[in-house]
Enzyme design. Structure first.
Site, PDB file in Angstrom:
ATOM      1  N   LYS A 175       0.885  -1.163  -0.004  1.00 36.18           N
ATOM      2  CA  LYS A 175       0.080  -0.086   0.060  1.00 36.18           C
ATOM      3  C   LYS A 175       1.114   1.155   0.121  1.00 36.18           C
ATOM      4  O   LYS A 175       1.763   1.497   0.915  1.00 36.18           O
ATOM      5  CB  LYS A 175      -0.938   0.092   1.166  1.00 36.18           C
ATOM      6  CG  LYS A 175      -1.934   1.160   1.189  1.00 36.18           C
ATOM      7  CD  LYS A 175      -2.389   1.740   2.586  1.00 36.18           C
ATOM      8  CE  LYS A 175      -1.662   2.584   2.939  1.00 36.18           C
ATOM      9  NZ  LYS A 175      -1.673   3.936   2.342  1.00 36.18           N
ATOM     10  N   GLU A 250      11.160   1.242   8.904  1.00 36.44           N
ATOM     11  CA  GLU A 250      12.035   2.343   8.757  1.00 36.44           C
ATOM     12  C   GLU A 250      11.298   3.432   9.245  1.00 36.44           C
ATOM     13  O   GLU A 250      10.531   3.946   8.539  1.00 36.44           O
ATOM     14  CB  GLU A 250      12.433   2.312   7.187  1.00 36.44           C
ATOM     15  CG  GLU A 250      13.980   2.951   6.832  1.00 36.44           C
ATOM     16  CD  GLU A 250      13.652   4.379   6.657  1.00 36.44           C
ATOM     17  OE1 GLU A 250      13.238   5.052   7.649  1.00 36.44           O
ATOM     18  OE2 GLU A 250      14.066   4.722   5.373  1.00 36.44           O
ATOM     19  N   CYS A 284      14.408  10.891   4.623  1.00 37.08           N
ATOM     20  CA  CYS A 284      14.779  10.344   5.906  1.00 37.08           C
ATOM     21  C   CYS A 284      16.456  10.462   6.413  1.00 37.08           C
ATOM     22  O   CYS A 284      16.599  10.436   7.648  1.00 37.08           O
ATOM     23  CB  CYS A 284      14.206   9.060   6.375  1.00 37.08           C
ATOM     24  SG  CYS A 284      14.440   8.009   5.035  1.00 37.08           S
ATOM     25  N   GLU A 384      11.706  15.199  13.844  1.00 39.73           N
ATOM     26  CA  GLU A 384      11.969  15.198  12.377  1.00 39.73           C
ATOM     27  C   GLU A 384      10.983  16.397  11.888  1.00 39.73           C
ATOM     28  O   GLU A 384       9.804  16.463  12.025  1.00 39.73           O
ATOM     29  CB  GLU A 384      11.370  13.745  11.888  1.00 39.73           C
ATOM     30  CG  GLU A 384      11.859  13.488  10.338  1.00 39.73           C
ATOM     31  CD  GLU A 384      11.559  12.328   9.967  1.00 39.73           C
ATOM     32  OE1 GLU A 384      12.478  11.437   9.160  1.00 39.73           O
ATOM     33  OE2 GLU A 384      10.676  11.504  10.154  1.00 39.73           O
TER      34      GLU A 384
HETATM   35  P1  NDP Z   1       2.926   8.413   8.021  1.00 40.93           P
HETATM   36  O1  NDP Z   1       3.520   7.634   8.881  1.00 40.93           O
HETATM   37  O2  NDP Z   1       1.277   8.522   8.481  1.00 40.93           O
HETATM   38  O3  NDP Z   1       2.842   7.581   6.425  1.00 40.93           O
HETATM   39  C1  NDP Z   1       3.527   6.766   6.035  1.00 40.93           C
HETATM   40  C2  NDP Z   1       2.530   5.520   5.534  1.00 40.93           C
HETATM   41  O4  NDP Z   1       1.796   5.023   6.642  1.00 40.93           O
HETATM   42  C3  NDP Z   1       1.495   5.906   4.505  1.00 40.93           C
HETATM   43  O5  NDP Z   1       1.272   4.986   3.527  1.00 40.93           O
HETATM   44  C4  NDP Z   1       0.349   6.009   5.260  1.00 40.93           C
HETATM   45  O6  NDP Z   1      -0.931   5.728   4.462  1.00 40.93           O
HETATM   46  C5  NDP Z   1       0.452   4.756   6.076  1.00 40.93           C
HETATM   47  N1  NDP Z   1      -0.234   4.967   7.205  1.00 40.93           N
HETATM   48  C6  NDP Z   1      -0.691   5.751   8.215  1.00 40.93           C
HETATM   49  N2  NDP Z   1      -1.466   5.484   9.226  1.00 40.93           N
HETATM   50  C7  NDP Z   1      -1.493   4.178   9.206  1.00 40.93           C
HETATM   51  C8  NDP Z   1      -2.268   3.116   9.934  1.00 40.93           C
HETATM   52  N3  NDP Z   1      -2.818   3.400  11.001  1.00 40.93           N
HETATM   53  N4  NDP Z   1      -2.081   1.833   9.778  1.00 40.93           N
HETATM   54  C9  NDP Z   1      -1.377   1.803   8.520  1.00 40.93           C
HETATM   55  N5  NDP Z   1      -0.743   2.356   7.597  1.00 40.93           N
HETATM   56  C10 NDP Z   1      -0.684   3.789   8.023  1.00 40.93           C
HETATM   57  O7  NDP Z   1       3.659   9.733   7.677  1.00 40.93           O
HETATM   58  P2  NDP Z   1       2.787  11.177   7.384  1.00 40.93           P
HETATM   59  O8  NDP Z   1       2.370  10.874   6.011  1.00 40.93           O
HETATM   60  O9  NDP Z   1       1.762  11.509   8.502  1.00 40.93           O
HETATM   61  O10 NDP Z   1       4.135  12.135   7.660  1.00 40.93           O
HETATM   62  C11 NDP Z   1       4.399  12.663   9.086  1.00 40.93           C
HETATM   63  C12 NDP Z   1       5.872  12.617   9.121  1.00 40.93           C
HETATM   64  O11 NDP Z   1       6.149  11.009   8.900  1.00 40.93           O
HETATM   65  C13 NDP Z   1       6.579  13.635   8.212  1.00 40.93           C
HETATM   66  O12 NDP Z   1       6.446  14.665   8.452  1.00 40.93           O
HETATM   67  C14 NDP Z   1       7.948  12.804   8.527  1.00 40.93           C
HETATM   68  O13 NDP Z   1       8.661  13.407   9.740  1.00 40.93           O
HETATM   69  C15 NDP Z   1       7.513  11.313   8.718  1.00 40.93           C
HETATM   70  N6  NDP Z   1       7.946  10.428   7.324  1.00 40.93           N
HETATM   71  C16 NDP Z   1       8.784   9.675   7.477  1.00 40.93           C
HETATM   72  C17 NDP Z   1       9.107   8.959   6.386  1.00 40.93           C
HETATM   73  C18 NDP Z   1      10.515   8.242   6.086  1.00 40.93           C
HETATM   74  O14 NDP Z   1      11.020   8.171   5.003  1.00 40.93           O
HETATM   75  N7  NDP Z   1      10.935   7.539   7.191  1.00 40.93           N
HETATM   76  C19 NDP Z   1       8.315   9.146   5.164  1.00 40.93           C
HETATM   77  C20 NDP Z   1       6.922   9.887   5.416  1.00 40.93           C
HETATM   78  C21 NDP Z   1       6.756  10.435   6.591  1.00 40.93           C
HETATM   79  P3  NDP Z   1      -1.629   7.370   4.132  1.00 40.93           P
HETATM   80  O15 NDP Z   1      -0.688   8.336   4.148  1.00 40.93           O
HETATM   81  O16 NDP Z   1      -2.262   6.911   2.740  1.00 40.93           O
HETATM   82  O17 NDP Z   1      -2.834   7.642   5.173  1.00 40.93           O
END
Ligand code: NDP
Length: 496
Positions: A175, A250, A284, A384
């Protein structure tokens, strides 16, 4: 721009469900690129059915058979490189140069790497450690993998999740983030065209709490691999624990960038700007905290500010644009709010610090930002940001630099800038991070692992080390004596 033939790709075909409507926006303009209906739990179940059905055939195929279709996938992706770059740029707001020169070729290279690595799933040599048995090690797939990927590098993150999993004989349901599904669906379509058997790679789409969570909650998933925020990662870990599901997490980083007194200042200044601004800082491993020896601090700050001010923000399809918008308005607002709070906490903006007006006002842009005067314990240093924001802080000696660099909850990446070989060796040892660069910051190669420690999670993406996540080691111990009576049995019962 190429648009996918449906919201999900299951068992080799596009399809649509009837969950809540989702919009994919171009964050550089706010225009809607695509709308789709989210996948409901019933569709996620169907995707898992497809992955389960495909598992015995795929796991039982020979390494060369898997390798052959993965090489074909690399060719399909290469042929679609420009379409992929355009779609990635549109949905994430990346400058087209970055999509063309980094995201797409990096993804293709990763596919090529795993196409080769599929044939090199090596284990320990067989031997007779007991003297009376031959022990062999088998590396077997874990089963159906459920993966959740973020929005910052949608294609690369999808490839990093999918390729080691399927190269090792697993099948997968992936997903992507709800706002960036386009290139992941194109990847699944390319895999079908390349001859990857139906059901080996399935993509479902929709919000994390709906579509993602039903994937993680399924007891039929043998392993969950997740890249994203620490908060969601921990939530997923708790869900996975209920089923005893294997995990790979990660969870982002807060990379220090340590400039010692003997550093090449010009190299460090350029490295800090490129390392903090890549992908609008939504990386990241991005450089986020520059610790600079006090003797170089003012010159470093002046140099970074000058280069940052010259970075060209602009339309994402323009080859001359250096930095695009953030990937969403929500992310831009989060970054802006963190900078505002940092200033309220005592930090000073040297350059940037705001969303630009004029022609860029309709997009999710934020200026390259350099802050000084922040406290080590403040939010801007500890949390972050995931935006084009670098904080510079001075230090006086090596021990202090290392202590400050390691003093955050994360441990994904770090860099050190020095011309002293002994200092370089020391920081390579003592910086708490999954990757430490010396005199550079950001480069990655498919052959080397990526993954963190501490709050950045555990497990490796890329490289043969990722096979440790996506395979299980089995010991097969075969008696070679052919005798009914084994000596060791005497400890349990003596023959009469
Ligand atoms: P999230 O952790 O919410 O999103 C990452 C993935 O997790 C997306 O596919 C999201 O889906 C999914 N997700 C969210 N909630 C759930 C859940 N309850 N169960 C299963 N999957 C879930 O990141 P955000 O988009 O909220 O970003 C917030 C912060 O996270 C950023 O500002 C950054 O600091 C950090 N981040 C870090 C990343 C990295 O590479 N390590 C990448 C992205 C964010 P969907 O978005 O479709 O809801």
């Amino acid at each position: 721009m190429h648009l996918p033939g449906g919201a999900h790709h299951i068992a080799g075909a596009f399809g649509d469900d009837d969950g809540p409507e989702q919009e994919v926006l171009d964050p550089s303009t706010g225009q809607v690129l695509w709308t789709y209906r989210a996948d409901t739990p019933a569709t996620v179940e169907r995707a898992i059915d497809a992955a389960e059905a495909a598992l015995p055939g795929w796991a039982g195929s020979t390494p060369v058979q898997r390798s052959t279709v993965l090489h074909a996938l690399a060719r399909e992706l290469s042929a679609a490189a420009e379409e992929l770059a355009q779609a990635e740029t549109a949905q994430v707001g990346k400058p087209i140069r970055l999509s063309r020169e980094f995201d797409v070729p990096g993804s293709v290279d990763n596919v090529v790497f795993f196409a080769g690595a599929a044939r090199r799933l090596d284990g320990m040599a067989a031997a007779e450690w007991s003297g009376t048995h031959t022990s062999t090690i088998r590396r077997e797939p874990v089963g159906v993998v459920g993966s959740i990927a973020p929005w910052n590098y949608p294609l690369q993150m999808a490839v990093w999740k999918v390729l080691p999993a399927i190269a090792a004989g697993n099948t997968i349901v992936l997903k992507p983030a709800e706002n960036t599904p386009l290139t992941t669906l194109m990847l699944a379509d390319a895999a079908a065209r390349a001859g990857v058997p139906a059901g080996v790679l399935n993509v479902v789409n929709g919000p994390g709490p709906l579509t993602g969570e039903s994937l993680v909650r399924s007891p039929r998933i043998a392993m969950t691999s997740f890249t994203g925020s620490t908060a969601v990662g921990r939530h997923i870990a708790a869900l996975a624990a209920a089923n005893g599901t294997r995990l790979h997490l990660e969870l982002g980083g807060k990379a220090p960038f340590v400039v010692f007194a003997d550093a090449d200042l010009d190299a460090a200044v350029r490295g800090a700007v490129a390392g903090s601004l890549i992908n609008s800082g939504q990386d990241c491993t991005a450089a986020t905290r520059a610790y600079v020896h006090r003797s170089l601090f003012d010159e470093f700050v002046a140099g970074v500010a000058e280069l940052m001010a010259a970075v060209r923000l602009g339309p994402t399809r323009d080859e001359d644009t250096d930095q695009g918008p953030l990937a969403s308005f929500r992310q831009r607002d989060k970054v802006a709010a963190m900078v505002t709070r940092a200033v309220a906490d005592g930090a000073t903006v040297v350059t940037g610090g705001r969303a630009p007006g004029g022609e860029l006002a309709g997009g999710a842009y934020f200026e390259p930002t350099l802050l000084v005067g922040a406290d080590q314990r403040s939010e801007i240093v500890q949390s972050e940001v995931f935006g084009p924001v670098l904080v510079a802080l001075p230090f006086d000696d090596d021990d202090e630099a290392l202590a400050l660099a390691n003093d955050v909850p994360f441990g994904l990446a770090a860099s050190a800038w020095t011309r002293d070989v002994f200092r370089a060796q020391r920081v390579g040892r003592e910086l708490a991070a999954g990757t430490v660069w010396i005199n550079d910051h950001i480069p990655i190669v498919s052959e080397m692992p990526h993954g963190g420690t501490k709050g950045s999670g555990y497990g490796k993406d890329m490289s043969v080390y990722s096979f440790d996540e996506y395979t299980q080691v089995k010991h097969v111990m075969s008696d070679i004596t052919g005798t009914a009576r084994k000596e060791w049995q005497d400890t349990v019962f003596r023959p009469r």
